[in-house]
Design an enzyme around this catalytic site. Structure first.
Site: not given
Length: 246
Positions: A13, A16, A61, A153
């Site tokens: 990742g 950013r 991923v 999440y």
């Protein structure tokens, strides 16, 4: 202190936000950084900005086969893998009553399953060279439940906190330290896209009255990746300006 000269670090990742800041900080501390992201164009620009001590890598991923291939490539090209920063993740806003099985699967594949199996592949490589450091990126959501519309999440981030502890117990004898970092609110695209009044209200709820700069969280990650961090494993480090105190 906290120099990483001669180390090879893999950051997912990295195009950013926190991943980009971490790649830069680890590079500044002397590591060769493999900056990985699904967006190869953006992560290539990040690697170019870091300089010769960085290599871009495209990876999805959510695909375990690509994670294992990535570690094999890093070891083949660099001879070793010393540091893994398991950072890649997504954070869509999904109301509980409207969430689907596909939503659940996607978030767990990208956020949690990826970290688990990438850590597994990294540990196999690190064991052969005498140890290493793995830092899994969770969130305050994994500590206290997160925001509204983030139940899945938060579940993925809670899973990361728990399997970090279990993995750390199993690989300690191999000289591999596995820790977790739980950032609070950071000045990234996610927060910048909020309405100004909502962002201001969130800042007001933080004792330090501001968002974190990604570099501040990356500095904590650099410590966890360093040789100076030699007696912490299985721990979760909260970097959130005092927003959540456990």
């Amino acid at each position: 202190m906290f120099r990483l000269d001669g180390k090879t670090a893999l950051v997912t990742g990295a195009a950013r936000g926190l991943g980009q800041a971490t790649a830069r900080v680890l590079g500044e501390q002397g590591a060769h950084v493999v900056a990985a992201d699904i967006n190869f164009e953006e992560v290539s620009a990040v690697a170019k900005a870091i300089g010769p001590a960085a290599t871009p890598y495209r990876v999805d991923v959510s695909k375990v086969s690509e994670l294992k291939s990535m570690v094999d490539t890093v070891v083949r090209d660099r001879g070793r893998l010393d540091i893994l920063i398991n950072n890649a993740g997504i954070c869509p806003r999904l109301p509980f009553n409207e969430s689907t099985e596909a939503d659940w699967q996607k978030l767990f594949d990208v956020n949690a399953r990826s970290q688990y199996f990438l850590a597994q592949a990294a540990c196999s490589a690190m064991k052969k060279t005498g140890g290493g450091r793995i830092i899994n990126v969770a969130s305050t959501g994994g500590r206290v439940g997160g925001f509204a519309n983030s139940s899945i999440y938060s579940g993925t981030k809670g899973a990361i906190v728990m399997f970090t502890k279990s993995i750390a117990r199993e690989v300690a004898a191999d000289g591999i330290l596995v820790n977790c970092i739980a950032p609070g609110l950071m000045d990234t695209d996610l927060m910048r896209n909020l309405p100004a009044e909502r962002r201001d209200a969130l800042c007001e709820s933080i004792p330090l009255k501001r968002l974190a700069r990604p570099e501040e969280v990356a500095a904590a990650i650099a410590f966890l990746a360093s040789d100076e961090c030699s007696y912490a494993t299985g721990a979760t480090f909260d970097v959130n300006g005092g927003w959540i105190m456990l």
